[in-house]
Write an enzyme that holds these catalytic residues in place. Sequence first.
Site, short mmCIF file in Angstrom:
data_model
loop_
_atom_site.label_atom_id
_atom_site.label_comp_id
_atom_site.label_asym_id
_atom_site.label_seq_id
_atom_site.Cartn_x
_atom_site.Cartn_y
_atom_site.Cartn_z
CG HIS A 1 3.98 -1.87 -4.66
ND1 HIS A 1 2.80 -2.54 -4.82
CD2 HIS A 1 4.95 -2.76 -5.01
CE1 HIS A 1 3.03 -3.78 -5.25
NE2 HIS A 1 4.34 -3.94 -5.36
CG ASP B 1 -2.74 3.35 2.34
OD1 ASP B 1 -1.96 3.17 3.29
OD2 ASP B 1 -3.55 2.48 1.95
CG ASN C 1 -1.85 -1.21 1.19
OD1 ASN C 1 -2.05 -1.80 0.13
ND2 ASN C 1 -2.39 -1.58 2.33
N1 APR Z 1 -10.27 -7.48 4.17
C1 APR Z 1 -9.52 -8.42 3.56
N2 APR Z 1 -9.40 -8.51 2.23
C2 APR Z 1 -10.05 -7.61 1.47
C3 APR Z 1 -10.87 -6.59 2.04
C4 APR Z 1 -10.97 -6.55 3.46
N3 APR Z 1 -11.69 -5.63 4.08
N4 APR Z 1 -11.37 -5.84 1.02
C5 APR Z 1 -10.90 -6.37 -0.12
N5 APR Z 1 -10.10 -7.44 0.15
C6 APR Z 1 -9.33 -8.25 -0.79
C7 APR Z 1 -9.92 -8.41 -2.15
O1 APR Z 1 -10.74 -9.55 -2.19
C8 APR Z 1 -8.68 -8.58 -3.04
O2 APR Z 1 -8.29 -9.95 -3.09
O3 APR Z 1 -8.10 -7.55 -0.98
C9 APR Z 1 -7.59 -7.81 -2.28
C10 APR Z 1 -7.20 -6.47 -2.93
O4 APR Z 1 -6.62 -6.73 -4.17
P1 APR Z 1 -6.09 -5.56 -5.15
O5 APR Z 1 -7.13 -4.50 -5.30
O6 APR Z 1 -5.59 -6.23 -6.38
O7 APR Z 1 -4.89 -4.91 -4.32
P2 APR Z 1 -3.42 -5.42 -4.09
O8 APR Z 1 -3.35 -6.91 -4.06
O9 APR Z 1 -2.89 -4.68 -2.92
O10 APR Z 1 -2.71 -4.91 -5.39
C11 APR Z 1 -1.34 -5.12 -5.49
O11 APR Z 1 -0.95 -3.98 -7.51
O12 APR Z 1 -2.26 -2.39 -8.35
C12 APR Z 1 -0.98 -2.66 -7.95
O13 APR Z 1 0.75 -1.47 -6.93
C13 APR Z 1 -0.61 -1.75 -6.83
O14 APR Z 1 -0.04 -2.26 -4.59
C14 APR Z 1 -0.91 -2.59 -5.62
C15 APR Z 1 -0.64 -3.99 -6.15
#
Ligand code: APR
Length: 275
Positions: free
Chosen positions: A127, A110, A108
């Site tokens: 990241h 953020d 993240n």
């Molecule tokens: N608690 C647990 N899991 C959750 C929740 C929650 N409250 N809300 C959503 N999720 C899950 C979703 O089901 C999904 O599998 O979190 C995951 C978020 O996935 P992404 O949106 O793909 O985010 P992330 O895995 O952090 O992305 C990785 O890719 O986009 C690039 O650099 C960016 O850091 C990011 C990286």
Amino acid sequence: MDARTAELLGSALSASGPIVFLTGAGVSAESGIPTFRGAEGYWRVGSTNYRAEELATYEAFSRMPEEVWAWYLYRRGVCRAARPNAAHLALVDIERSLEARFLLVTQNVDGLHLRAGSSPERTYQIHGNIDFMRCEDEHPRVRPIPESIPFDWPKAHALGDVERAALRGCARGAWARPHVLFFDESYDEALFRFESTLRAMKEAAALVVVGTSGATTLPAHAVDLAVRRRIPLVVINQDQSPFTEAAGRSPAGHVLLGTAGQHLPPIASFLRGAR
Ligand code: APR
């Protein structure tokens, strides 16, 4: 917390090596920050709709720096307005219990883990961080985005002269860039702790993965190492993902389906009790 999680964390505590927590956008979802691959992960420039994966690239930034900066400044405002949630606070509590054995690897940008109180030494922002920028120098200096740029950046708001001047502060008036890892770039050690993360995973006693879809390569390596080394691997996610599947395959794997805010606080109290 269920018996299997207690058993896995208990065995990690009696082994040696770091206990690594790997977080993704799901941890910040409960703070109101849209996940990357959720419904809000797009942006309009002129008459074109871009997906995050197209706009968060060095290619897009080189072609249209002002538009990419406007998107980042808007997202930075969203992050700044958000507050850490129960999952971030649980991780602060867990660091207090595990001390030097704690490591947080977050995708993240953020900054909410640090704002919640996780220590900068034990938080690898693999990241980057959306509050910072850097010049494309050989030895880039990461610095905060200048204060002259307001946090409450409206959606689709174009840069003005003040922002242009603040963001073109590099040698020969070149643009500074957001301090993030774009999709078409590679991890490195100096900016993103690539080798340190892999080293920690080679020594780790356990890996706890929270709220990530498993789409990026360093997290995928980390999970792969955990499976190959047969160390405890606990995956907390709202939905199935390649990481929940990996935990299903691993002899020491376990999946906790549900939210980060639901599952991390009980883990924090278990580890506090085990101190
Ligand atoms: N608690 C647990 N899991 C959750 C929740 C929650 N409250 N809300 C959503 N999720 C899950 C979703 O089901 C999904 O599998 O979190 C995951 C978020 O996935 P992404 O949106 O793909 O985010 P992330 O895995 O952090 O992305 C990785 O890719 O986009 C690039 O650099 C960016 O850091 C990011 C990286």
